[in-house]
Design an enzyme around this catalytic site. Structure first.
Site, PDB file in Angstrom:
ATOM      1  N   ASN A   9       0.791  -1.139  -0.029  1.00 20.63           N
ATOM      2  CA  ASN A   9       0.082  -0.022  -0.054  1.00 20.63           C
ATOM      3  C   ASN A   9       0.942   1.307  -0.091  1.00 20.63           C
ATOM      4  OD1 ASN A   9      -1.781   1.947   0.414  1.00 20.63           O
ATOM      5  ND2 ASN A   9      -2.694   1.229   2.445  1.00 20.63           N
ATOM      6  N   HIS A  93     -10.273   1.559   4.392  1.00 19.63           N
ATOM      7  CA  HIS A  93      -8.825   1.709   4.977  1.00 19.63           C
ATOM      8  C   HIS A  93      -8.948   2.657   6.194  1.00 19.63           C
ATOM      9  CE1 HIS A  93      -4.611   2.667   5.871  1.00 19.63           C
ATOM     10  NE2 HIS A  93      -4.476   1.614   5.731  1.00 19.63           N
ATOM     11  N   GLU A 163      -6.486  -4.852  10.406  1.00 13.82           N
ATOM     12  CA  GLU A 163      -5.558  -3.917  10.804  1.00 13.82           C
ATOM     13  C   GLU A 163      -5.744  -3.009  11.988  1.00 13.82           C
ATOM     14  OE1 GLU A 163      -2.940  -2.449   7.038  1.00 13.82           O
ATOM     15  OE2 GLU A 163      -4.811  -1.175   6.902  1.00 13.82           O
ATOM     16  N   SER A 216       2.243  -1.983  10.866  1.00 11.76           N
ATOM     17  CA  SER A 216       3.756  -1.693  11.115  1.00 11.76           C
ATOM     18  C   SER A 216       4.347  -3.238  10.643  1.00 11.76           C
ATOM     19  CB  SER A 216       4.061  -1.397  12.488  1.00 11.76           C
ATOM     20  OG  SER A 216       3.603  -0.142  12.802  1.00 11.76           O
ATOM     21  N   GLY A 237       2.434  -0.868   4.448  1.00  8.45           N
ATOM     22  CA  GLY A 237       2.549   0.338   4.125  1.00  8.45           C
ATOM     23  C   GLY A 237       3.826   0.828   4.007  1.00  8.45           C
TER      24      GLY A 237
HETATM   25  P1  PGA Z   1       1.963   0.541   7.747  1.00 11.35           P
HETATM   26  O1  PGA Z   1       0.604   0.626   7.076  1.00 11.35           O
HETATM   27  O2  PGA Z   1       2.501  -0.699   7.325  1.00 11.35           O
HETATM   28  O3  PGA Z   1       2.792   1.778   7.599  1.00 11.35           O
HETATM   29  O4  PGA Z   1       1.626   0.407   9.451  1.00 11.35           O
HETATM   30  C1  PGA Z   1      -0.170  -0.370   6.879  1.00 11.35           C
HETATM   31  C2  PGA Z   1      -1.468   0.180   6.371  1.00 11.35           C
HETATM   32  O5  PGA Z   1      -2.034   1.318   6.980  1.00 11.35           O
HETATM   33  O6  PGA Z   1      -1.864  -0.638   5.328  1.00 11.35           O
END
Ligand code: PGA
Length: 256
Positions: A9, A93, A163, A216, A237
């Site tokens: 993403n 999201h 998430e 994360s 992300g």
């Molecule tokens: P992150 O984001 O891996 O930067 O925590 C994940 C997401 O929001 O899809």
């Protein structure tokens, strides 16, 4: 061999089509060497056309609108996404929910995406994990309202991404003051819980809907989430914005 689904993403990065092209080609060549992973890149809409011809990775949108066409300034339709070769779309999201997207809007978007045969990466997750476990009800409601009045036959195109909002790297920016990944054990519990909710609310055949974990994820923890967390893939992300780090992540998953 199990194939894990890894969604990159990109959110609102990178800043230019030149950088996007470079990041894509580095991502695609890293993905090419990995046998147990299907990689899907979700770039900002303006870069989708650059990517349509890259068959090494799947292509996803980061959102879609629920209407067919017309006077909806700034929106992108499911038909438009299809016409540039998009196969997947992220819906619901938390960074969009934060801008006012409701379960009802998400439900309409999912219906529209299914109508055009897009695979939906439907995001759910709680703001905080309270001791009295209200978060379970919160996530259940997101799942049920998001999928309301959708035939379970269409769930063959459904992927759910769990998430927890406090675990997403953007949580820091939005005032929580910290973020850290969930544990694989919790991801296991929540993915099992979400599966149970879908099966009991919609169809006993819905147990095969893939559940991803996001929040994360990095090269160090990815394999643990997949093995100990027993999820079907990851929504990544920040780590996906850096081809080298993302390549490391894929390599570690390939060792499973
Ligand atoms: P992150 O984001 O891996 O930067 O925590 C994940 C997401 O929001 O899809």
């Amino acid at each position: 061999m199990k194939k894990y689904l890894i969604i990159a993403n990109w959110k609102m990065t990178p800043n230019s089509s030149k950088e996007a092209t470079e990041l894509l080609s580095a991502t695609a060549s890293a993905a090419k060497k990995i046998r147990n992973v299907k990689v899907v890149v979700c770039p900002p809409f303006v870069y989708l056309r650059l990517f349509s011809k890259n068959s090494k990775v799947g292509l996803g949108g980061q959102d879609v609108f629920w209407e067919e066409a017309g006077s909806y300034t700034g929106e992108i339709s499911a038909k438009m996404l299809k016409s540039v070769g998009v196969q997947y779309v992220i819906i619901g999201h938390s960074e969009r929910r934060r801008l006012g997207e409701t379960n009802e809007m998400i439900n309409r978007k999912i219906k529209q995406a299914f109508k055009y045969g897009l695979k939906v990466i439907f995001c759910v997750g709680e703001f905080e994990r309270d001791e009295s476990e209200n978060y379970l009800q919160f996530v259940k409601e997101e799942v049920i309202k998001g999928l309301e009045q959708i035939s379970a036959k269409l769930f063959k195109n459904l992927i759910v991404a769990y998430e927890p909002i406090w675990a997403i790297s953007s949580a820091k920016k939005f005032g929580k003051g910290f973020f850290h990944p969930d544990t694989p054990e919790n991801a296991f519990q929540m993915s099992t819980y979400i599966k149970r909710v879908i099966v009991s609310a919609f169809s006993k055949n819905a147990g095969s809907v893939p559940i991803l974990y996001g929040g994360s994820v990095d090269a160090k923890n990815a394999a643990d989430f997949l093995v100990k967390g027993n999820v079907d893939g990851l929504l990544v992300g920040r780590t996906s914005w850096n081809a080298k780090e993302f390549g490391e992540l894929l390599k570690n998953v390939n060792k499973i």
